[in-house]
Design a protein around this motif. Structure first.
Motif, short mmCIF file in Angstrom:
data_model
loop_
_atom_site.label_atom_id
_atom_site.label_comp_id
_atom_site.label_asym_id
_atom_site.label_seq_id
_atom_site.Cartn_x
_atom_site.Cartn_y
_atom_site.Cartn_z
N LYS A 265 -39.59 -49.32 42.72
CA LYS A 265 -39.92 -48.02 42.15
C LYS A 265 -39.26 -47.89 40.79
CE LYS A 265 -40.53 -45.34 46.31
NZ LYS A 265 -40.08 -44.22 47.09
N ILE A 266 -40.05 -47.34 39.87
CA ILE A 266 -39.50 -47.08 38.54
C ILE A 266 -39.51 -45.58 38.34
CG2 ILE A 266 -39.84 -47.38 36.06
CD1 ILE A 266 -41.23 -50.03 36.70
N LYS A 267 -38.41 -45.07 37.95
CA LYS A 267 -38.28 -43.64 37.70
C LYS A 267 -38.01 -43.41 36.22
CE LYS A 267 -36.61 -42.17 42.18
NZ LYS A 267 -35.58 -41.42 42.89
N ALA A 268 -38.60 -42.35 35.72
CA ALA A 268 -38.36 -41.98 34.31
C ALA A 268 -38.30 -40.47 34.21
CB ALA A 268 -39.47 -42.54 33.43
N ASP A 269 -37.41 -40.01 33.42
CA ASP A 269 -37.30 -38.57 33.17
C ASP A 269 -38.20 -38.23 31.99
OD1 ASP A 269 -36.68 -35.95 32.85
OD2 ASP A 269 -34.56 -36.28 32.37
N THR A 270 -39.26 -37.50 32.27
CA THR A 270 -40.23 -37.15 31.22
C THR A 270 -40.04 -35.73 30.71
OG1 THR A 270 -41.86 -36.44 32.85
CG2 THR A 270 -41.96 -38.76 32.14
N THR A 271 -38.94 -35.12 31.09
CA THR A 271 -38.70 -33.73 30.70
C THR A 271 -38.75 -33.55 29.18
OG1 THR A 271 -37.35 -33.44 32.67
CG2 THR A 271 -37.14 -31.77 30.94
N ALA A 272 -38.07 -34.41 28.45
CA ALA A 272 -38.03 -34.30 26.99
C ALA A 272 -39.43 -34.48 26.40
CB ALA A 272 -37.06 -35.31 26.40
N LEU A 273 -40.19 -35.44 26.94
CA LEU A 273 -41.55 -35.67 26.46
C LEU A 273 -42.43 -34.46 26.74
CD1 LEU A 273 -43.79 -37.48 25.32
CD2 LEU A 273 -44.07 -38.42 27.62
N GLU A 274 -42.34 -33.92 27.94
CA GLU A 274 -43.13 -32.74 28.31
C GLU A 274 -42.80 -31.56 27.41
OE1 GLU A 274 -42.88 -31.86 32.52
OE2 GLU A 274 -43.04 -34.00 32.98
#
Length: 166
Positions: A2-11
């Protein structure tokens, strides 16, 4: 795996960009609309209340014209250009040399209520248009000024309104 990424900044960045784009598109439409009013008014003759005194006086002496309640002075044609968000044909009365500026400032103010996707109507609801065109119009009549305005409006650089918010 599993790969996790925090996309909060992108969103957040995309939401901010969407807001900026929507605001600039709104300002682009508003700017185009009230510049259209300015161009239309500038291309509409002010009139001559000495040369056409009889016509201007009909506004207060002729029963057919009295119902409009217009003043017997030049400039009404120029000052009648306006914006409408509903398409309602409503009389706008500005007279004299400052009628173009008054119509332009009113259009700027009226455009503030515009929402993206809504229609903006640019209109001139003066009751004089047929008479000017058929009897009192200068060479080419009043409609030629309107046609010239439409052609000039297409030359307005819309990107300017997008790139340089008001």
């Amino acid at each position: 795996m599993k790969i996790k990424a925090d996309t909060t900044a992108l969103e957040m960045s995309l939401m901010k960009a969407a807001g900026t784009i929507a605001l600039r598109l709104k300002q682009m439409v508003q700017g185009f609309a009230y510049e259209f009013v300015l161009k239309a008014s500038n291309q509409t003759p002010i009139g001559d209340d000495e040369l056409y005194a009889d016509l201007y006086n009909k506004r207060v002496t002729d029963q057919n014209w009295q119902s409009y309640g217009l003043e017997p002075q030049a400039g009404f044609a120029k000052g009648s250009w306006r914006l409408s968000l509903t398409g309602t044909n409503k009389l706008q009365e500005y007279y004299g040399d400052g009628s173009t500026n008054m119509a332009y400032e009113k259009a700027k103010d009226d455009s503030k209520a515009y929402n993206l996707g809504q229609r903006i109507y640019v209109m001139n609801s003066g009751p004089y248009i047929t008479i000017l065109e058929n009897k009192y119009g200068s060479e080419g009549g009043i409609m030629q000024f309107t046609i010239d305005n439409v052609l000039a409006a297409h030359k307005i650089d819309l990107k300017r309104y997008y790139s340089n918010p008001l």
